[in-house]
Design a protein around this motif. Structure first.
Motif, PDB file in Angstrom:
ATOM      1  N   LYS A   5       0.832  -1.211   0.000  1.00  0.00           N
ATOM      2  CA  LYS A   5       0.000   0.000   0.000  1.00  0.00           C
ATOM      3  C   LYS A   5       0.867   1.261   0.000  1.00  0.00           C
ATOM      4  O   LYS A   5       0.511   2.257  -0.631  1.00  0.00           O
ATOM      5  CB  LYS A   5      -0.941  -0.003   1.208  1.00  0.00           C
ATOM      6  CG  LYS A   5      -2.104  -0.948   1.033  1.00  0.00           C
ATOM      7  CD  LYS A   5      -3.066  -0.884   2.203  1.00  0.00           C
ATOM      8  CE  LYS A   5      -4.226  -1.846   1.959  1.00  0.00           C
ATOM      9  NZ  LYS A   5      -5.177  -1.843   3.072  1.00  0.00           N
ATOM     10  N   THR A   6       1.997   1.216   0.683  1.00  0.00           N
ATOM     11  CA  THR A   6       2.906   2.364   0.687  1.00  0.00           C
ATOM     12  C   THR A   6       3.518   2.562  -0.696  1.00  0.00           C
ATOM     13  O   THR A   6       3.611   3.693  -1.186  1.00  0.00           O
ATOM     14  CB  THR A   6       4.014   2.187   1.748  1.00  0.00           C
ATOM     15  OG1 THR A   6       3.397   2.034   3.035  1.00  0.00           O
ATOM     16  CG2 THR A   6       4.969   3.363   1.770  1.00  0.00           C
ATOM     17  N   ILE A   7       3.916   1.485  -1.347  1.00  0.00           N
ATOM     18  CA  ILE A   7       4.451   1.575  -2.710  1.00  0.00           C
ATOM     19  C   ILE A   7       3.403   2.200  -3.624  1.00  0.00           C
ATOM     20  O   ILE A   7       3.698   3.104  -4.413  1.00  0.00           O
ATOM     21  CB  ILE A   7       4.889   0.182  -3.229  1.00  0.00           C
ATOM     22  CG1 ILE A   7       6.086  -0.337  -2.428  1.00  0.00           C
ATOM     23  CG2 ILE A   7       5.219   0.237  -4.725  1.00  0.00           C
ATOM     24  CD1 ILE A   7       6.419  -1.805  -2.672  1.00  0.00           C
ATOM     25  N   GLU A   8       2.163   1.729  -3.488  1.00  0.00           N
ATOM     26  CA  GLU A   8       1.063   2.250  -4.304  1.00  0.00           C
ATOM     27  C   GLU A   8       0.833   3.742  -4.034  1.00  0.00           C
ATOM     28  O   GLU A   8       0.688   4.543  -4.964  1.00  0.00           O
ATOM     29  CB  GLU A   8      -0.208   1.461  -3.997  1.00  0.00           C
ATOM     30  CG  GLU A   8      -1.426   1.939  -4.737  1.00  0.00           C
ATOM     31  CD  GLU A   8      -2.691   1.207  -4.310  1.00  0.00           C
ATOM     32  OE1 GLU A   8      -3.589   1.076  -5.156  1.00  0.00           O
ATOM     33  OE2 GLU A   8      -2.779   0.792  -3.132  1.00  0.00           O
ATOM     34  N   ILE A  58       8.943   2.974  -5.797  1.00  0.00           N
ATOM     35  CA  ILE A  58       9.938   2.654  -4.769  1.00  0.00           C
ATOM     36  C   ILE A  58       9.959   1.157  -4.515  1.00  0.00           C
ATOM     37  O   ILE A  58       9.013   0.436  -4.846  1.00  0.00           O
ATOM     38  CB  ILE A  58       9.663   3.422  -3.453  1.00  0.00           C
ATOM     39  CG1 ILE A  58       8.281   3.067  -2.879  1.00  0.00           C
ATOM     40  CG2 ILE A  58       9.814   4.922  -3.658  1.00  0.00           C
ATOM     41  CD1 ILE A  58       8.024   3.626  -1.487  1.00  0.00           C
ATOM     42  N   ASP A  59      11.046   0.710  -3.922  1.00  0.00           N
ATOM     43  CA  ASP A  59      11.202  -0.700  -3.575  1.00  0.00           C
ATOM     44  C   ASP A  59      10.569  -0.966  -2.206  1.00  0.00           C
ATOM     45  O   ASP A  59      10.291  -0.033  -1.447  1.00  0.00           O
ATOM     46  CB  ASP A  59      12.681  -1.070  -3.574  1.00  0.00           C
ATOM     47  CG  ASP A  59      13.429  -0.361  -2.463  1.00  0.00           C
ATOM     48  OD1 ASP A  59      13.619  -0.972  -1.392  1.00  0.00           O
ATOM     49  OD2 ASP A  59      13.791   0.812  -2.640  1.00  0.00           O
ATOM     50  N   PRO A  60      10.357  -2.225  -1.852  1.00  0.00           N
ATOM     51  CA  PRO A  60       9.742  -2.546  -0.562  1.00  0.00           C
ATOM     52  C   PRO A  60      10.547  -2.061   0.650  1.00  0.00           C
ATOM     53  O   PRO A  60       9.960  -1.644   1.654  1.00  0.00           O
ATOM     54  CB  PRO A  60       9.650  -4.071  -0.572  1.00  0.00           C
ATOM     55  CG  PRO A  60       9.596  -4.431  -2.018  1.00  0.00           C
ATOM     56  CD  PRO A  60      10.464  -3.422  -2.712  1.00  0.00           C
ATOM     57  N   HIS A  61      11.875  -2.101   0.589  1.00  0.00           N
ATOM     58  CA  HIS A  61      12.680  -1.639   1.724  1.00  0.00           C
ATOM     59  C   HIS A  61      12.427  -0.150   1.990  1.00  0.00           C
ATOM     60  O   HIS A  61      12.293   0.273   3.139  1.00  0.00           O
ATOM     61  CB  HIS A  61      14.179  -1.859   1.460  1.00  0.00           C
ATOM     62  CG  HIS A  61      14.558  -3.292   1.359  1.00  0.00           C
ATOM     63  ND1 HIS A  61      15.147  -3.979   2.392  1.00  0.00           N
ATOM     64  CD2 HIS A  61      14.434  -4.172   0.341  1.00  0.00           C
ATOM     65  CE1 HIS A  61      15.373  -5.235   2.015  1.00  0.00           C
ATOM     66  NE2 HIS A  61      14.957  -5.372   0.769  1.00  0.00           N
ATOM     67  N   TYR A  90      13.702  -0.689  -7.582  1.00  0.00           N
ATOM     68  CA  TYR A  90      12.448  -1.441  -7.500  1.00  0.00           C
ATOM     69  C   TYR A  90      12.500  -2.748  -8.287  1.00  0.00           C
ATOM     70  O   TYR A  90      11.813  -3.726  -7.948  1.00  0.00           O
ATOM     71  CB  TYR A  90      11.259  -0.596  -7.955  1.00  0.00           C
ATOM     72  CG  TYR A  90      11.211  -0.325  -9.441  1.00  0.00           C
ATOM     73  CD1 TYR A  90      10.705  -1.255 -10.322  1.00  0.00           C
ATOM     74  CD2 TYR A  90      11.688   0.880  -9.957  1.00  0.00           C
ATOM     75  CE1 TYR A  90      10.662  -1.008 -11.685  1.00  0.00           C
ATOM     76  CE2 TYR A  90      11.645   1.137 -11.314  1.00  0.00           C
ATOM     77  CZ  TYR A  90      11.139   0.186 -12.168  1.00  0.00           C
ATOM     78  OH  TYR A  90      11.102   0.434 -13.513  1.00  0.00           O
ATOM     79  N   SER A  91      13.296  -2.791  -9.339  1.00  0.00           N
ATOM     80  CA  SER A  91      13.315  -3.997 -10.182  1.00  0.00           C
ATOM     81  C   SER A  91      13.878  -5.215  -9.458  1.00  0.00           C
ATOM     82  O   SER A  91      13.650  -6.344  -9.876  1.00  0.00           O
ATOM     83  CB  SER A  91      14.086  -3.740 -11.472  1.00  0.00           C
ATOM     84  OG  SER A  91      15.428  -3.439 -11.189  1.00  0.00           O
ATOM     85  N   LYS A  92      14.568  -4.991  -8.351  1.00  0.00           N
ATOM     86  CA  LYS A  92      15.063  -6.118  -7.549  1.00  0.00           C
ATOM     87  C   LYS A  92      13.878  -6.884  -6.947  1.00  0.00           C
ATOM     88  O   LYS A  92      13.990  -8.048  -6.603  1.00  0.00           O
ATOM     89  CB  LYS A  92      15.992  -5.592  -6.449  1.00  0.00           C
ATOM     90  CG  LYS A  92      16.671  -6.655  -5.650  1.00  0.00           C
ATOM     91  CD  LYS A  92      17.675  -6.052  -4.681  1.00  0.00           C
ATOM     92  CE  LYS A  92      18.348  -7.122  -3.868  1.00  0.00           C
ATOM     93  NZ  LYS A  92      19.252  -6.566  -2.859  1.00  0.00           N
ATOM     94  N   PHE A  93      12.744  -6.214  -6.836  1.00  0.00           N
ATOM     95  CA  PHE A  93      11.539  -6.788  -6.240  1.00  0.00           C
ATOM     96  C   PHE A  93      10.369  -6.623  -7.209  1.00  0.00           C
ATOM     97  O   PHE A  93       9.273  -6.213  -6.817  1.00  0.00           O
ATOM     98  CB  PHE A  93      11.223  -6.072  -4.919  1.00  0.00           C
ATOM     99  CG  PHE A  93      12.403  -5.979  -4.003  1.00  0.00           C
ATOM    100  CD1 PHE A  93      12.725  -7.014  -3.137  1.00  0.00           C
ATOM    101  CD2 PHE A  93      13.216  -4.850  -4.012  1.00  0.00           C
ATOM    102  CE1 PHE A  93      13.815  -6.924  -2.297  1.00  0.00           C
ATOM    103  CE2 PHE A  93      14.310  -4.753  -3.172  1.00  0.00           C
ATOM    104  CZ  PHE A  93      14.614  -5.797  -2.309  1.00  0.00           C
ATOM    105  N   ILE A  94      10.615  -6.920  -8.476  1.00  0.00           N
ATOM    106  CA  ILE A  94       9.688  -6.584  -9.549  1.00  0.00           C
ATOM    107  C   ILE A  94       8.280  -7.157  -9.324  1.00  0.00           C
ATOM    108  O   ILE A  94       7.292  -6.475  -9.589  1.00  0.00           O
ATOM    109  CB  ILE A  94      10.258  -6.988 -10.932  1.00  0.00           C
ATOM    110  CG1 ILE A  94       9.497  -6.309 -12.062  1.00  0.00           C
ATOM    111  CG2 ILE A  94      10.273  -8.486 -11.130  1.00  0.00           C
ATOM    112  CD1 ILE A  94      10.026  -4.982 -12.440  1.00  0.00           C
TER     113      ILE A  94
END
Length: 149
Positions: free
Chosen positions: A58-61, A71-74, A100-104
């Protein structure tokens, strides 16, 4: 396993053998404990917290919708915990440490737009990986570096 956490532990223990032992325990038992003295020192320095996977998405969204930034999850966890723990009147700067692509897959599930790997990363991902396994031996490492330089 976060390499940043491993470096943090080293800062507090200042002994690579202890860190090796902790991470060996993590691999074997899927957990390890940090001594109370060291944990208390870390808690004195850092604000800390956690959020659920759903809250992370939800924060990424939210960041994507409000600022058109992915942004990435971290980074999402850092932002959320920071907003919860820190004084809202103070200005802050958040530095993302991962693309972000590390956690695509997680990011794709979180944003309402089509995203893909950056072109340069796609090219790298399509290459055949080459590596050589060596012993934990400085001479072998030196030889490998100088031979391939």
């Amino acid at each position: 396993v976060s390499s940043n956490f491993e470096r943090l532990l080293y800062d507090f223990y200042d002994d690579g053998k202890i860190i090796d032992k902790l991470f060996q325990e993590l691999e074997e038992k899927k957990k390890f404990s940090v001594g109370k003295l060291h944990l208390d020192k870390m808690r004195d320095i850092f604000e800390y917290g956690k959020i659920s996977d759903i809250a992370t998405k939800k924060t990424i969204e939210k960041i994507n919708k409000n600022y058109n930034v992915i942004i990435d999850p971290h980074t999402a966890v850092g932002l959320s915990v920071g907003n919860e723990k820190l004084n809202k009147k103070e200005k802050r700067v958040y530095l993302a440490t991962a693309h972000y692509s590390k956690f695509i897959d997680t990011v794709k599930d979180s944003v309402d737009q089509k995203i893909d790997y950056p072109v340069k990363l796609k090219k790298i991902l399509n290459k055949k990986e080459k590596f050589k396994i060596i012993e934990n031996n400085i001479e072998q490492l030196n030889t490998l570096i100088t031979k391939n330089n």
